[in-house]
Design a protein around this motif. Structure first.
Motif, PDB file in Angstrom:
ATOM      1  N   MET A   1       0.844  -1.202   0.000  1.00 36.33           N
ATOM      2  CA  MET A   1       0.000   0.000   0.000  1.00 36.33           C
ATOM      3  C   MET A   1       0.881   1.254   0.000  1.00 36.33           C
ATOM      4  O   MET A   1       1.890   1.330   0.675  1.00 36.33           O
ATOM      5  N   VAL A   2       0.437   2.219  -0.793  1.00 31.72           N
ATOM      6  CA  VAL A   2       1.216   3.455  -0.918  1.00 31.72           C
ATOM      7  C   VAL A   2       0.833   4.401   0.218  1.00 31.72           C
ATOM      8  O   VAL A   2      -0.327   4.484   0.610  1.00 31.72           O
ATOM      9  N   HIS A   3       1.782   5.091   0.772  1.00 32.00           N
ATOM     10  CA  HIS A   3       1.526   6.043   1.842  1.00 32.00           C
ATOM     11  C   HIS A   3       0.599   7.153   1.342  1.00 32.00           C
ATOM     12  O   HIS A   3       0.812   7.673   0.242  1.00 32.00           O
ATOM     13  N   PRO A   4      -0.486   7.502   2.126  1.00 33.61           N
ATOM     14  CA  PRO A   4      -1.457   8.474   1.618  1.00 33.61           C
ATOM     15  C   PRO A   4      -0.837   9.826   1.250  1.00 33.61           C
ATOM     16  O   PRO A   4      -1.339  10.514   0.384  1.00 33.61           O
ATOM     17  N   ARG A   5       0.240  10.202   1.916  1.00 32.54           N
ATOM     18  CA  ARG A   5       0.814  11.515   1.585  1.00 32.54           C
ATOM     19  C   ARG A   5       1.613  11.461   0.278  1.00 32.54           C
ATOM     20  O   ARG A   5       1.902  12.464  -0.333  1.00 32.54           O
ATOM     21  N   LEU A   6       1.970  10.259  -0.091  1.00 35.03           N
ATOM     22  CA  LEU A   6       2.763  10.121  -1.316  1.00 35.03           C
ATOM     23  C   LEU A   6       1.870   9.989  -2.549  1.00 35.03           C
ATOM     24  O   LEU A   6       2.254  10.358  -3.640  1.00 35.03           O
ATOM     25  N   ALA A   7       0.650   9.452  -2.322  1.00 35.28           N
ATOM     26  CA  ALA A   7      -0.242   9.239  -3.461  1.00 35.28           C
ATOM     27  C   ALA A   7      -1.618   9.790  -3.142  1.00 35.28           C
ATOM     28  O   ALA A   7      -2.046   9.776  -1.993  1.00 35.28           O
ATOM     29  N   GLY A   8      -2.303  10.268  -4.161  1.00 33.19           N
ATOM     30  CA  GLY A   8      -3.655  10.773  -3.948  1.00 33.19           C
ATOM     31  C   GLY A   8      -4.334  11.005  -5.279  1.00 33.19           C
ATOM     32  O   GLY A   8      -3.728  10.809  -6.330  1.00 33.19           O
ATOM     33  N   VAL A   9      -5.621  11.382  -5.209  1.00 38.78           N
ATOM     34  CA  VAL A   9      -6.335  11.703  -6.445  1.00 38.78           C
ATOM     35  C   VAL A   9      -6.496  13.215  -6.499  1.00 38.78           C
ATOM     36  O   VAL A   9      -6.994  13.833  -5.558  1.00 38.78           O
ATOM     37  N   ARG A  10      -6.035  13.801  -7.562  1.00 37.51           N
ATOM     38  CA  ARG A  10      -6.147  15.243  -7.726  1.00 37.51           C
ATOM     39  C   ARG A  10      -7.080  15.519  -8.901  1.00 37.51           C
ATOM     40  O   ARG A  10      -7.043  14.791  -9.884  1.00 37.51           O
ATOM     41  N   THR A  11      -7.917  16.537  -8.758  1.00 40.20           N
ATOM     42  CA  THR A  11      -8.833  16.876  -9.848  1.00 40.20           C
ATOM     43  C   THR A  11      -8.380  18.174 -10.506  1.00 40.20           C
ATOM     44  O   THR A  11      -8.143  19.166  -9.822  1.00 40.20           O
ATOM     45  N   ALA A  12      -8.213  18.121 -11.832  1.00 38.76           N
ATOM     46  CA  ALA A  12      -7.877  19.332 -12.587  1.00 38.76           C
ATOM     47  C   ALA A  12      -9.167  19.870 -13.201  1.00 38.76           C
ATOM     48  O   ALA A  12      -9.884  19.144 -13.884  1.00 38.76           O
ATOM     49  N   TRP A  13      -9.463  21.131 -12.907  1.00 32.48           N
ATOM     50  CA  TRP A  13     -10.718  21.724 -13.377  1.00 32.48           C
ATOM     51  C   TRP A  13     -10.449  22.646 -14.555  1.00 32.48           C
ATOM     52  O   TRP A  13      -9.457  23.345 -14.589  1.00 32.48           O
ATOM     53  N   ARG A  14     -11.407  22.647 -15.505  1.00 36.77           N
ATOM     54  CA  ARG A  14     -11.333  23.696 -16.531  1.00 36.77           C
ATOM     55  C   ARG A  14     -12.739  24.265 -16.751  1.00 36.77           C
ATOM     56  O   ARG A  14     -13.747  23.574 -16.566  1.00 36.77           O
ATOM     57  N   VAL A  15     -12.778  25.540 -17.124  1.00 43.66           N
ATOM     58  CA  VAL A  15     -14.056  26.227 -17.326  1.00 43.66           C
ATOM     59  C   VAL A  15     -14.624  25.826 -18.681  1.00 43.66           C
ATOM     60  O   VAL A  15     -13.959  25.984 -19.701  1.00 43.66           O
ATOM     61  N   SER A  16     -15.844  25.272 -18.688  1.00 47.32           N
ATOM     62  CA  SER A  16     -16.409  24.865 -19.976  1.00 47.32           C
ATOM     63  C   SER A  16     -17.523  25.803 -20.433  1.00 47.32           C
ATOM     64  O   SER A  16     -17.962  25.750 -21.559  1.00 47.32           O
ATOM     65  N   GLU A  17     -17.981  26.658 -19.522  1.00 45.09           N
ATOM     66  CA  GLU A  17     -19.122  27.510 -19.872  1.00 45.09           C
ATOM     67  C   GLU A  17     -19.261  28.553 -18.766  1.00 45.09           C
ATOM     68  O   GLU A  17     -18.830  28.309 -17.649  1.00 45.09           O
ATOM     69  N   ASP A  18     -19.833  29.722 -19.068  1.00 49.82           N
ATOM     70  CA  ASP A  18     -20.167  30.642 -17.979  1.00 49.82           C
ATOM     71  C   ASP A  18     -21.475  31.355 -18.277  1.00 49.82           C
ATOM     72  O   ASP A  18     -22.015  31.242 -19.368  1.00 49.82           O
ATOM     73  N   GLY A  19     -21.975  32.066 -17.281  1.00 45.12           N
ATOM     74  CA  GLY A  19     -23.265  32.740 -17.452  1.00 45.12           C
ATOM     75  C   GLY A  19     -23.752  33.276 -16.122  1.00 45.12           C
ATOM     76  O   GLY A  19     -22.971  33.392 -15.178  1.00 45.12           O
TER      77      GLY A  19
END
Ligand code: ZN
Length: 211
Positions: A1-19
């Motif tokens: 098992m990988v140490h939680p501080r060494l591995a994680g899930v990161r989300t990259a956001w981009r703007v697809s629309e505005d209003g």
């Protein structure tokens, strides 16, 4: 098992629309950005594996709050005002047409409530012109117009708001005497379009008649 501080899930956001939307946190009309995210498994901060799309979110430009996309279904205050104004106007025209177009008191009642709803430029002359254009065979057309106009508005109104729209129609119908059959039928259509239970429509119309 990988140490939680060494591995994680990161989300990259981009703007697809505005209003514009009604921000539930600010409680008013604001700008939003629709963000679409891609999740990546990172090890030591470096993306190594794509983990698929994250659910899109609507982000308020003012407060930075993030909300489910369903928050965009709610109309802005500005849009709601327009929907309400159009609803009042359509109901008034429908009831005037159902009443036969003769009654001055009905027209004056209609002008007052249309002005109060946000059309300050509404006059009896203007309503007369509209009525003249609508007179012949217009009831089925108005019936459909009432249903369409109110279907955009009804889901966003609590029952007191929907009831007051029906009563607005009832007052116009009653301004020159008791309900005629055509007025009664049109008010039934208005009640249905406002998704009021038939029994509630009956009760409200009876209350308006005895007031
Ligand atoms: Zn906000």
């Amino acid at each position: 098992m990988v140490h939680p501080r060494l591995a994680g899930v990161r989300t990259a956001w981009r703007v697809s629309e505005d209003g514009d939307f009604f921000c539930p946190a600010c409680g008013g009309d604001r700008c939003y950005q629709l963000l679409e995210g891609r999740r990546r498994l990172t090890v030591l901060g470096v993306p190594v594996l794509t983990r698929g799309a994250a659910d899109p979110v609507a982000s308020c430009v003012s407060c930075r709050g993030r909300f489910p996309v369903s928050a965009l279904d709610r109309p802005t205050t500005t849009r709601l005002t327009v929907l309400l104004r159009d609803g009042v106007h359509t109901i008034a025209l429908a009831l005037l047409a159902a009443g036969g177009g003769g009654g001055g008191p009905a027209r004056r009642t209609a002008v007052e409530s249309i002005r109060a709803a946000g059309f300050p430029e509404c006059t009896e002359e203007r309503l007369l012109t509209l009525q003249a254009a609508l007179r012949v065979g217009s009831l089925p057309l108005l019936d459909r117009e009432v249903r369409e106009t109110l279907s955009a508005l009804t889901p966003h109104l609590a029952s007191p708001g929907r009831e007051s729209l029906l009563l607005h129609g009832a007052r116009i119908a009653l301004a020159d005497g008791p309900y005629s059959a055509a007025e009664r039928a049109m008010l039934g259509t208005v009640g249905e379009a406002l998704r009021l239970a038939p029994a509630d429509t009956e009760r409200l119309l009876a209350t308006a008649l005895s007031a």
